[in-house]
Design a protein around this motif. Structure first.
Motif, PDB file in Angstrom:
ATOM      1  N   SER A 191      13.590 116.223 -16.103  1.00  0.00           N
ATOM      2  CA  SER A 191      13.314 114.970 -16.775  1.00  0.00           C
ATOM      3  C   SER A 191      13.198 113.968 -15.585  1.00  0.00           C
ATOM      4  CB  SER A 191      14.519 114.765 -17.526  1.00  0.00           C
ATOM      5  OG  SER A 191      14.581 113.209 -17.812  1.00  0.00           O
ATOM      6  N   GLU A 239      15.942 113.110 -13.091  1.00  0.00           N
ATOM      7  CA  GLU A 239      17.411 113.699 -13.623  1.00  0.00           C
ATOM      8  C   GLU A 239      18.298 113.905 -12.376  1.00  0.00           C
ATOM      9  OE1 GLU A 239      18.733 116.539 -17.081  1.00  0.00           O
ATOM     10  OE2 GLU A 239      16.784 117.138 -16.011  1.00  0.00           O
ATOM     11  N   LEU A 298      13.802 112.216 -23.842  1.00  0.00           N
ATOM     12  CA  LEU A 298      14.670 111.537 -22.742  1.00  0.00           C
ATOM     13  C   LEU A 298      16.098 111.545 -23.106  1.00  0.00           C
ATOM     14  CD1 LEU A 298      12.263 108.490 -22.267  1.00  0.00           C
ATOM     15  CD2 LEU A 298      12.765 110.200 -20.666  1.00  0.00           C
ATOM     16  N   THR A 323      17.952 114.646 -22.262  1.00  0.00           N
ATOM     17  CA  THR A 323      18.452 115.126 -20.835  1.00  0.00           C
ATOM     18  C   THR A 323      19.219 114.151 -20.141  1.00  0.00           C
ATOM     19  OG1 THR A 323      16.147 113.930 -20.271  1.00  0.00           O
ATOM     20  CG2 THR A 323      15.919 116.273 -20.691  1.00  0.00           C
ATOM     21  N   ASN A 325      19.636 111.256 -18.731  1.00  0.00           N
ATOM     22  CA  ASN A 325      18.633 109.998 -18.248  1.00  0.00           C
ATOM     23  C   ASN A 325      19.114 108.901 -19.021  1.00  0.00           C
ATOM     24  OD1 ASN A 325      16.474 108.259 -18.224  1.00  0.00           O
ATOM     25  ND2 ASN A 325      15.135 110.083 -17.027  1.00  0.00           N
ATOM     26  N   GLY A 351      17.017 107.547 -22.514  1.00  0.00           N
ATOM     27  CA  GLY A 351      17.115 107.923 -23.759  1.00  0.00           C
ATOM     28  C   GLY A 351      18.001 107.323 -24.354  1.00  0.00           C
ATOM     29  N   TYR A 387       6.112 114.645 -20.554  1.00  0.00           N
ATOM     30  CA  TYR A 387       7.292 115.043 -20.147  1.00  0.00           C
ATOM     31  C   TYR A 387       7.250 115.523 -18.636  1.00  0.00           C
ATOM     32  CZ  TYR A 387       6.375 115.263 -25.022  1.00  0.00           C
ATOM     33  OH  TYR A 387       5.765 115.011 -26.280  1.00  0.00           O
ATOM     34  N   ARG A 420       7.416 104.640 -20.897  1.00  0.00           N
ATOM     35  CA  ARG A 420       8.714 104.818 -21.351  1.00  0.00           C
ATOM     36  C   ARG A 420       9.687 103.780 -21.403  1.00  0.00           C
ATOM     37  NH1 ARG A 420      12.401 106.948 -17.745  1.00  0.00           N
ATOM     38  NH2 ARG A 420      11.492 107.367 -15.639  1.00  0.00           N
TER      39      ARG A 420
END
Length: 545
Positions: A49, A52, A200, A203, A205, A208, A341, A409
């Motif tokens: 991600s 990440e 998102l 993972t 992050n 999300g 992704y 995003r």
């Protein structure tokens, strides 16, 4: 007085069966949404991600009480996004930051090159570029690192993140389903929640979690201002809690929260604001909102620099150059909101993008053409322009220092509100065109289903074979814990079940007038199981307010 006080014991209450059905339905929705996230958590390799590694280090550090971090040496070039924070972690967690090095930015390289993690060892310094981010999200997901070595702890942190985001999305869906006289919320949510949102959230992050908190906040705000009935305590409490999570997750959270509130107030019909202020718990909720906002602002004031480069991009000193460059990236930003992704090296297949362009375009065109109050369409236009203009507004002042770092995003917390508001403007109700709109809403669901499954398959294939590998193989170079093809089949089953539940919520509603009385009330309840089940799950406004 509650319903049970007027109808007798729960066993004799006609609403008892719908209430139990509502609990079952919403528990199933929550379980399916969490399972959908867990599929993403397990199907993609660790550290695949965006950023990440930095978020894992930050989460493991916050779990160990390392909230405000010392910094590494000053930045000297553009190879790093800013000055790194230093965290003391067990050696296996420190080593995990190198896991994506062999496949990140290399779409043809499967994840089979990833090395095994070492056994836990003495604490060492680890670097994170998320050291200035608010600690809330990291505290929520970082605790498994205290109990497990990195080989299991990384997976556990992902699963916790997917659990939290799935529950927030469920909360938002429930609130949308409670908007009286308008069943369009599920339609809007199906378009709003792109594959990128779930990836998102599954993972490590904070993006999300921020998106899902914003979704729940959008749902509550729209339910408060567009609902036909009295302002309910449940909707206001949800707005306060979800808003508090949103403003304390990332540095952009307060900006997005303010934007959502402004759009909701513009969309509100005349007099609705007076109803909100007149709510008996309004002052307490305002106090809670002020406290949460003060915490967020306090963190930002004491930790102002997320990216700390200085004049390292002189080519962007001219605002016109920045503006032209940002406009040229518009399609790239849009693709990223739908699904790109990994480290921007695993885009969704064309069928996914076409599905979302078609569905988002349809609901927007219907909304702007709808014979609805002007205030709602003005609010929708304001929102669309805000989403489109955010990359310009936020990058022109800083591009000379940071470069063009925006990704699509980043706008998702506010962008998910576009199809939500558009669908509520269109409506799926008992107007003359209601039957047509109901069919359109139903027709959108299978298209979204295909887009989701295609996106998951393509992302799984990227890590199993690389994008230049076989389109279909039973012997992939890399296999996730749930398998390459079996994982896609599982994901398809989960999304299919959610689609079926959404499909059932758009069954025809009987418009035949009925005489008042218990028998007719029971008949009206039976016309829409999903709607009445959701209503029974929360007390009526008269009993909560």
């Amino acid at each position: 007085m509650s319903r049970s006080h007027t109808t007798g014991p729960a066993t004799d209450d006609p609403a008892g069966t719908p209430a139990r059905r509502a609990r079952v339905v919403w528990s199933a929705v929550a379980a399916l949404l969490v399972a959908l996230g867990w599929c993403w958590s397990l199907a993609t390799p660790m550290m695949s991600s965006p950023d990440e590694p930095s978020h894992v280090v930050r989460a493991a550090g916050v779990a160990r009480g390392q909230v405000s971090l010392p910094t590494a040496d000053a930045l000297v070039d553009t190879a790093e996004p800013g000055v790194a924070g230093l965290v003391r972690l067990p050696s296996d967690y420190a080593a995990s930051v190198t896991l994506p090095n062999c496949f990140a930015f290399q779409p043809d390289q499967p994840a089979s090159c990833q090395q095994d993690l070492p056994e836990p060892g003495a604490p060492v310094d680890a670097r994170t570029y998320a050291g200035q981010y608010p600690p809330l999200y990291y505290a929520l997901v970082g605790w498994p690192s205290l109990l497990l070595p990195a080989s299991g702890g990384l997976v556990a942190m992902r699963l916790v993140s997917a659990l939290l985001t799935g529950l927030l999305v469920t909360w938002g869906l429930y609130r949308l389903h409670r908007v009286e006289g308008n069943r369009a919320g599920v339609w809007g949510a199906a378009v709003a929640l792109t594959p990128m949102c779930f990836f998102l959230g599954a993972t490590v992050n904070p993006a999300g979690f921020e998106i899902s908190a914003a979704f729940a906040f959008w749902a509550a705000c729209l339910a408060v201002v567009l609902g036909r009935g009295p302002v309910t305590t449940g909707a206001l409490v949800q707005a306060v809690v979800a808003g508090a999570l949103l403003v304390n997750t990332r540095s952009t959270g307060p900006v997005w929260a303010l934007a959502i509130v402004v759009v909701a107030l513009v969309a509100a019909p005349a007099g609705r604001w007076r109803d909100i202020v007149a709510h008996p718990r309004f002052r307490w909720l305002v106090a809670a909102t002020a406290a949460a906002s003060a915490v967020a602002v306090g963190w930002l004031v004491t930790h102002p620099a997320v990216v700390t480069t200085k004049d390292l991009h002189p080519g962007f000193a001219d605002p016109r150059t920045v503006a032209l460059s940002v406009v040229g990236k518009g399609s790239e930003y849009l693709l990223n909101m739908i699904g790109d992704y990994g480290w921007l090296d695993a885009p969704s297949p064309p069928v996914t993008f076409v599905a979302w362009y078609a569905m988002a375009g349809a609901v927007l065109l219907l909304a702007f053409a709808a014979a609805r109050p002007t205030r709602r369409r003005v609010a929708l236009l304001l929102l669309v322009l805000g989403v489109a203009g955010a990359p310009l507004a936020l990058q022109v002042p800083t591009a000379v220092d940071t470069g063009l770092i925006w990704q699509g995003r980043y706008a998702l917390p506010v962008a998910v509100g576009v199809p939500l508001l558009a669908a509520l403007v269109v409506g799926v109700d008992r107007r003359p065109e209601g039957e047509l709109l109901r069919r359109v809403a139903r027709g959108a669901l299978p298209v979204v289903l295909v887009g989701h499954v295609a996106a998951f398959y393509w992302a799984s294939r990227r890590y199993a074979e690389g994008l230049e590998g076989d389109v279909l193989t039973f012997h992939p170079d890399w296999t996730s814990p749930i398998g390459y093809l079996t994982g896609t089949a599982l994901y398809a089953a989960v999304v299919g079940a959610l689609t079926w539940l959404a499909w059932r919520s758009y069954r025809p509603v009987d418009d035949t007038p009925a005489a008042p009385g218990p028998a007719s009330a029971a008949a009206r309840r039976s016309t829409s199981d999903a709607a009445t089940a959701a209503a029974a799950a929360e007390p009526a406004p008269a009993t909560t307010d």
